[in-house]
Design an enzyme around this catalytic site. Structure first.
Site, PDB file in Angstrom:
ATOM      1  N   HIS A 223      -2.631   0.758  -9.730  1.00 53.39           N
ATOM      2  CA  HIS A 223      -2.014   0.848  -8.141  1.00 53.39           C
ATOM      3  C   HIS A 223      -3.335   0.664  -7.767  1.00 53.39           C
ATOM      4  O   HIS A 223      -4.227   0.927  -7.427  1.00 53.39           O
ATOM      5  CB  HIS A 223      -1.601   1.735  -7.680  1.00 53.39           C
ATOM      6  CG  HIS A 223      -0.314   0.845  -6.628  1.00 53.39           C
ATOM      7  ND1 HIS A 223       0.081   2.179  -5.519  1.00 53.39           N
ATOM      8  CD2 HIS A 223      -0.604  -0.344  -5.850  1.00 53.39           C
ATOM      9  CE1 HIS A 223       0.171   1.137  -5.095  1.00 53.39           C
ATOM     10  NE2 HIS A 223       0.124  -0.087  -5.250  1.00 53.39           N
ATOM     11  N   ASP A 224      -3.796  -1.577  -7.433  1.00 53.67           N
ATOM     12  CA  ASP A 224      -4.780  -2.081  -6.683  1.00 53.67           C
ATOM     13  C   ASP A 224      -5.144  -0.432  -5.038  1.00 53.67           C
ATOM     14  O   ASP A 224      -6.713  -0.642  -4.818  1.00 53.67           O
ATOM     15  CB  ASP A 224      -4.279  -3.011  -6.353  1.00 53.67           C
ATOM     16  CG  ASP A 224      -3.516  -3.168  -5.344  1.00 53.67           C
ATOM     17  OD1 ASP A 224      -2.711  -2.281  -5.299  1.00 53.67           O
ATOM     18  OD2 ASP A 224      -3.289  -4.869  -5.412  1.00 53.67           O
ATOM     19  N   THR A 225      -4.013   0.203  -4.352  1.00 56.85           N
ATOM     20  CA  THR A 225      -4.149   0.224  -2.950  1.00 56.85           C
ATOM     21  C   THR A 225      -5.227   1.612  -3.698  1.00 56.85           C
ATOM     22  O   THR A 225      -5.530   2.589  -3.066  1.00 56.85           O
ATOM     23  CB  THR A 225      -3.317   1.174  -2.984  1.00 56.85           C
ATOM     24  OG1 THR A 225      -2.252  -0.258  -2.282  1.00 56.85           O
ATOM     25  CG2 THR A 225      -3.331   1.482  -1.535  1.00 56.85           C
ATOM     26  N   THR A 246      -2.208  -8.476   2.067  1.00 59.16           N
ATOM     27  CA  THR A 246      -1.065  -8.951   2.086  1.00 59.16           C
ATOM     28  C   THR A 246       0.644  -7.321   3.127  1.00 59.16           C
ATOM     29  O   THR A 246       1.074  -7.903   3.588  1.00 59.16           O
ATOM     30  CB  THR A 246      -0.685  -8.919   0.880  1.00 59.16           C
ATOM     31  OG1 THR A 246      -1.045  -9.972   0.542  1.00 59.16           O
ATOM     32  CG2 THR A 246       1.504  -9.338   0.767  1.00 59.16           C
ATOM     33  N   ASN A 283       4.318   2.139   3.943  1.00 60.23           N
ATOM     34  CA  ASN A 283       4.151   0.972   3.661  1.00 60.23           C
ATOM     35  C   ASN A 283       4.555  -0.112   5.060  1.00 60.23           C
ATOM     36  O   ASN A 283       4.989   0.488   5.560  1.00 60.23           O
ATOM     37  CB  ASN A 283       4.770   0.824   2.414  1.00 60.23           C
ATOM     38  CG  ASN A 283       3.991   0.931   1.290  1.00 60.23           C
ATOM     39  OD1 ASN A 283       3.197  -0.021   1.074  1.00 60.23           O
ATOM     40  ND2 ASN A 283       4.514   1.610   0.743  1.00 60.23           N
ATOM     41  N   GLY A 393      -8.931  -6.543   2.789  1.00 58.32           N
ATOM     42  CA  GLY A 393      -9.404  -7.834   3.838  1.00 58.32           C
ATOM     43  C   GLY A 393      -9.116  -8.839   5.431  1.00 58.32           C
ATOM     44  O   GLY A 393      -9.663  -9.512   5.980  1.00 58.32           O
TER      45      GLY A 393
END
Length: 471
Positions: A223-225, A246, A283, A393
């Site tokens: 999971h990228d997080t 995003t 989230n 980002g």
């Protein structure tokens, strides 16, 4: 595709290849174009090999977004493109799930917040389809890519933990819950943890990419997080993080999950991290709001420069218009400026009329959402916070970082931008013996090698507290 050079005092990241991730709507269903993504991975491996000068890579690790999966038949063939989590197929499904397993019970077991796109709801939505009837295996997106590269199937735990079907204390599937929902616990292959071996690149993959074997594939925080939180350059434990892209994932790092009823009502989630940690977070819709506005303005033949928009937003009146950045009405793509205007009308906020005012509304609202999440995380977990780290980002958005410092009344350290890639590579490097030590040591290497920017809070905290009452 990013390549890293790692040693005890070295951490250098360079871009080898980028490719477009463009979802496709077919027959009214929004899919990921997984074959195009896999082709991009192969192109990236080819470019990464060329960048080393000898076609050699020490290893590969895959991280992506969470919750989505592909279904495979008994031969291992993919039965169809994975459905995108923003698709509407789960409308009304959570209510069906909670009729069988009450929401409070599901949270007490899994610790995962309510979200219509969670894997449990997607599986139940798919369970009445012919494709599901033919399925013998389910693989989360990073596990699917890893399977195609190696021929070895496994389920990495940081991604599995987002499914709302895993018990984070036992690090095992909640078999009884799966069975009560008509889901076969054997649908997923065995669990593996970050740092575990995940196979080697297949001979045909080596031939297609021009790489010299063997090339190990290592399970990372898929999971990228989870990888991004490894890449947070924190000292000690009294920090909060905002993994800003995003989506914005806002929370703290804990040693154990918090599965109280208060935590469930606050919509906090307990996702597994690297080295036995728990990512206790909320989230928030994130820069999706800004990305969708820019896409809408470009579609209307009024292209907007991000730098110009941010300059206009900086000049706009602060906290004039705010919205709930977690409003599920913002989840679907399309028409975002109009939906933000409608949200303002609905709550009695002044409607932003210029692109600069819309962007200021988004950034003020995100900063307020970060403030609320960090305050709630401290209250619910007992973990104090002295500093906020913004990675991803959003770390490049200086206005958002300053507003976050102002809203939270805490210093903000921005960077690294490529935190997920750095966390991924460091877990691989540690597994290979190129670096050693716990997360604190990995984070020290990031601090000593990556450029970071610090923002101090400005203005009156009372203004942000008053604005929070309007959401």
């Amino acid at each position: 595709m990013l390549v890293g050079d790692v040693g005890p005092d070295t951490l250098v990241l360079r871009e080898a290849h980028r490719f477009v991730n463009r979802p496709v709507r077919v027959g009214g269903v929004l899919h990921w174009d997984i074959l195009a993504l896999y082709a991009g991975v192969l192109d990236g491996l080819r470019a990464a090999g060329r960048s080393t000068g000898g076609g050699r890579l020490a290893g590969v690790g895959i991280d992506t977004w969470a919750v989505d999966f592909g279904l495979l038949d008994g031969s291992g063939a993919l039965l169809g493109n994975p459905v995108h989590y923003r698709d509407r197929r789960t409308d009304g499904v959570p209510e069906r799930v909670y009729d069988v397993v009450p929401a409070a019970m599901l949270y007490a077991r899994t610790g995962i917040q309510h979200a219509a796109f969670n894997t449990v709801h997607q599986l139940v939505a798919a369970s009445r389809t012919p494709q599901f009837a033919a399925a013998r295996r389910a693989l989360f997106v990073p596990d699917l890519v890893s399977y195609w590269l190696t021929g070895v199937a496994g389920t990495e735990i940081t991604n599995a933990s987002t499914s709302q079907l895993l018990d984070p204390s036992r690090i095992a599937w909640a078999d009884d819950i799966m069975a009560s929902l008509g889901l076969d616990p054997g649908l997923f292959p065995p669990l593996r943890a970050p740092g575990d071996p995940a196979g080697e690149l297949l001979p045909e993959v080596l031939a297609e990419t021009g790489l010299s074997g063997p090339v190990a594939v290592t399970a990372v925080g898929s999971h990228d997080t989870a990888s991004a939180v490894v890449g947070v350059p924190a000292v000690g434990r009294r920090f909060a993080y905002v993994s800003s892209g995003t989506w914005s994932l806002v929370g703290v790092e804990l040693a154990a999950p918090v599965r109280t009823e208060d935590s469930r009502r606050a919509n906090f989630t307990n996702e597994l991290g690297v080295d036995g940690t728990v990512r206790y977070l909320r989230n928030v819709m994130g820069l999706w709001l800004l990305q969708e506005c820019m896409r809408d303005w470009d579609y209307r033949a009024r292209p907007q420069s991000l730098d110009r928009l941010l300059a206009e937003a900086a000049r706009a009146a602060p906290l004039r218009s705010i919205v709930d950045a977690g409003d599920p009405n913002f989840l679907a793509p399309g028409g975002m400026p109009d939906r933000i205007a409608e949200a303002c009308r609905r709550t009695g906020e002044p409607v932003p009329t210029t692109p600069g005012e819309v962007v200021r509304c988004i950034l003020d609202s995100l900063a307020l959402a970060y403030r609320g999440a960090i305050l709630d995380a401290q209250r619910l977990s007992g973990q104090d916070v002295d500093i906020v780290h913004v990675v991803g980002g959003g770390a490049q958005n200086s206005l958002l970082c300053q507003l976050t410092a102002d809203a939270c009344g805490l210093p903000v350290v921005a960077g690294p931008v490529e935190a997920a890639a750095l966390g991924n590579i460091l877990v691989q490097a540690r597994a290979a013996g190129a670096v050693e030590g716990p997360l604190d040591d990995l984070r020290a290497l990031i601090r000593s090698t990556q450029g970071l920017v610090r923002y101090e809070p400005r203005g009156a905290a009372t203004e942000w507290a008053a604005a929070a009452q309007r959401v």
